[in-house]
Design a protein around this motif. Sequence first.
Motif, PDB file in Angstrom:
ATOM      1  N   LEU A 238      13.581 -29.239   6.983  1.00 46.53           N
ATOM      2  CA  LEU A 238      14.329 -27.953   7.075  1.00 46.53           C
ATOM      3  C   LEU A 238      15.289 -27.724   5.868  1.00 46.53           C
ATOM      4  CD1 LEU A 238      14.938 -28.215  10.940  1.00 46.53           C
ATOM      5  CD2 LEU A 238      13.476 -26.615   9.802  1.00 46.53           C
ATOM      6  N   ALA A 239      15.846 -28.675   5.436  1.00 41.22           N
ATOM      7  CA  ALA A 239      17.038 -28.660   4.300  1.00 41.22           C
ATOM      8  C   ALA A 239      16.195 -28.307   2.987  1.00 41.22           C
ATOM      9  CB  ALA A 239      17.538 -30.220   4.087  1.00 41.22           C
ATOM     10  N   ALA A 240      15.139 -28.806   2.871  1.00 37.01           N
ATOM     11  CA  ALA A 240      14.397 -28.432   1.648  1.00 37.01           C
ATOM     12  C   ALA A 240      14.016 -26.820   1.689  1.00 37.01           C
ATOM     13  CB  ALA A 240      13.232 -29.147   1.368  1.00 37.01           C
ATOM     14  N   ALA A 241      13.569 -26.512   2.894  1.00 34.62           N
ATOM     15  CA  ALA A 241      13.306 -25.130   3.094  1.00 34.62           C
ATOM     16  C   ALA A 241      14.434 -24.262   2.964  1.00 34.62           C
ATOM     17  CB  ALA A 241      12.727 -24.818   4.645  1.00 34.62           C
ATOM     18  N   MET A 242      15.831 -24.697   3.104  1.00 41.31           N
ATOM     19  CA  MET A 242      16.716 -23.929   2.827  1.00 41.31           C
ATOM     20  C   MET A 242      17.376 -23.832   1.372  1.00 41.31           C
ATOM     21  SD  MET A 242      18.432 -22.461   5.633  1.00 41.31           S
ATOM     22  CE  MET A 242      18.665 -22.450   7.331  1.00 41.31           C
ATOM     23  N   VAL A 243      16.659 -24.288   0.387  1.00 45.43           N
ATOM     24  CA  VAL A 243      17.054 -24.339  -0.913  1.00 45.43           C
ATOM     25  C   VAL A 243      16.759 -23.082  -1.566  1.00 45.43           C
ATOM     26  CG1 VAL A 243      16.282 -25.219  -2.976  1.00 45.43           C
ATOM     27  CG2 VAL A 243      16.498 -26.695  -1.282  1.00 45.43           C
ATOM     28  N   PRO A 244      15.549 -22.251  -1.123  1.00 50.28           N
ATOM     29  CA  PRO A 244      15.467 -20.827  -1.696  1.00 50.28           C
ATOM     30  C   PRO A 244      16.663 -19.914  -1.458  1.00 50.28           C
ATOM     31  CG  PRO A 244      13.369 -21.644  -1.258  1.00 50.28           C
ATOM     32  CD  PRO A 244      14.458 -22.819  -0.594  1.00 50.28           C
ATOM     33  N   TRP A 245      17.332 -20.208  -0.276  1.00 50.84           N
ATOM     34  CA  TRP A 245      18.236 -19.321   0.314  1.00 50.84           C
ATOM     35  C   TRP A 245      19.742 -19.554  -0.775  1.00 50.84           C
ATOM     36  CZ3 TRP A 245      17.700 -15.807   4.478  1.00 50.84           C
ATOM     37  CH2 TRP A 245      16.591 -16.003   5.317  1.00 50.84           C
TER      38      TRP A 245
END
Length: 789
Positions: free
Chosen positions: A22-29
């Motif tokens: 989930l933390a990696a998925a938040m990087v583009p934000w």
Amino acid sequence: MPAGARRFGPTLVTVALVAAMLAAAMVPWWPIYESTAFLIAAAVAIVAGVVIGVLGARFRLPTWVVVLSVFGVFLVLGVPAAVPGRAIAGVVPTPAGFVELLAGAALSWKQLVTISVPVGSYQALLVPPFLLGLIAATATTTIALRSRWPAAAALPPAVLLVTGIALGVVHSAFAVEAGIAFLITTVAWLVRVAIADRRAITSGRKVEAALSDARRVAGASVLVAIAVVGATAASVALPVPPRNVVRAELQPPFEPREHDSPLAGFRAAFRDGVADRPMLDVRGLPEGAGVRMASLDSYDGIVYTVGGGDGDSASGRFTRVPYRLDQSGLGDATDRLSIEVEISGYAEVWVPGIGRLERMTFGGPRAETLTESFFYNEVTSTGAVQTPLQPGDRYTATSVVPVDPSALGPLDPGTSVLPAAPELPKELALLLEEWAPASDEPGDRLRAVIEGFQANGYVSHGADDEVASRSGHSLGRLAELGNERPMVGDGEQYAVAAALMARRIGFPARVAVGYLPGRAAAAAAADEAAAVAAGSAGPSGSSGETDAPSESVPDGVTRFVSGDKQAWIEVQRADGVWIPVDPNPMPRPIPEREPDQPTIVSRPQSALPPPAERTPVDELANDPETPPDESDGRDAWMQTLLGVLGVTGLVLGVLAVLLSPFLAVVVAKLRRRRLRRTAPTAVERIEGGWQEFADSAADFGYPIKPTATRAEQAATVGGLAPLVLASVVDRSVFAPDGPTDGDDLRVWESVDELQRRLGEPRSLRERLRARVSLASLGGYAVSRRGAPS
């Protein structure tokens, strides 16, 4: 089998891997917000969702209970995490905060893609990542601990990642890093699932089980390493394709076409009783610097406007700026400057400023209203608000301003493509030829044009007590300016004429309207000098308004009055920075008008130089008749030479094998170029020349579309020369009589020059990468003709 949450150790590992995904998925934000408030909101969402998922799995809660829990947590934690400005002390929610939170869940998605980034914690724009993160964390943890297919737990983070990319920005910051981080965490989770499945169906020895698990981890590590190396190499070796995101396709709400051009009604600022009216008080300006209302880049032959007539150009797209803009890519030849502006009599929608804006903070009684209605266009560096500014409004603007060059001569033109403009009037073209011959360098020609206006021009706003001077900046008025002697006008005419002449030279140029200090005082001094020269000035020769005492200006404050209004030009230099250039002459007495007569341009006769004197050729020295004596160590020397040649040949062979794919690409491009240049007909050779230029641009990373017209392809590359070449090719290909003799040779000479210009500003590595790029060797690239313009 579902893993459950009965054992602490396996559950802790599952939670750690889920949180990592989930933390990696938040990087583009992150590029959307670039704020610690986003980090807090993302962390709260992930932690809360994981806790809900773990408790649901531990106590086997039904689905409807888990859904209600998510909604309850969203209400309780949403205001302090996603709308911190509406929480008491940043923790306790308020009724207004609940309203904005619920409204943001439905409305903030569209607002997020119609606003300039980064947005920080502006209004309720943190709601989308908080809500999505909370739902994704709950779903991921629930699938990981309760589903029969725990591998599917990678899907919710993938949706979160893709949504962040779609709602994000066009630039590729963190693109490779985000992809690699998500790949590593996803592979780690899949390895964890595979190990758990093996342990559930086998009961082998512990040593064999450990070895099997180690092999899985090692295999996954090798795959991840290969993927990381391949992705990194691809990002360096291959041209970066253009990214299409949602925000790039939406039209922002501010329409500059609904407002008058800042250059319209220019002379109204100099009327009696208005010229001395205070407009702005600015603190923090360097000595002699002014402020810009707006930059105008579109001219239809009648009026210069912001954003063009159709509003489709990039200069017509205004977006909201709630937090700050990233101006870190403007190079080293810039300074960062903050100014404080207080409005007095100024009443326009255009917000005066300097340079390229980084941050805008409004104050005064209308601060919140102005903040919510402020829009900005990065292409022209122009800011605006929905309703005109009023007395009492104030703001602080932090901007990046260019360092003015010491001279215009060394300047080289930039490559920006501006909206098309009409042809330069004949009268101005003759002045351009007289002041700045085409044989000079572009920077020298621009300097000569500016000096020509300043030396030959005189200022008059057409007032009752001034020399007659017609207002407006149409082509007819500019032709009149270039023909009359003495040349009389004001900033409205001089700026537009200078911009058109700079564009003819090759510089991207636009008109800027704003305020320059001391212009009103200089004009008053010139009027007084003219009156003295005419013998009509006495002790009370000036009006009482001019001599009336004015309110004192505080130290460090620059006060602009209405008469300080001025227009100048901005030109783009080769590094992409726009620099201001003032072509306006200083106010001074205007001599008597000369009788109209045609302008005669004298051309000096060219004298051929005398032929060079022939000089006798020196006699060559006699060749040696005998070779040098052979040494006794010839055999040893030959053996050493052969050994060196053998090693060199081996090394070259290995290099040839390694470089053969790249050499094949280079050879294919050379063969393609030869076939195009030696085509049987002139039309095919001309079309081949354009195809060669378009393919070169594609190899350098420009998004050349095969279905676009040649003019559109040229606009994608930028600059005036590609547009001229596209026009020449279209005229040669579609002319009724076909191309004339030598057109194909001239087209190919232009292609060679444009290819050289494409490679000049780039590094050696970028040029080599373009040479071996496959972008122009695709199935469609060899037929990239471009449609008729």
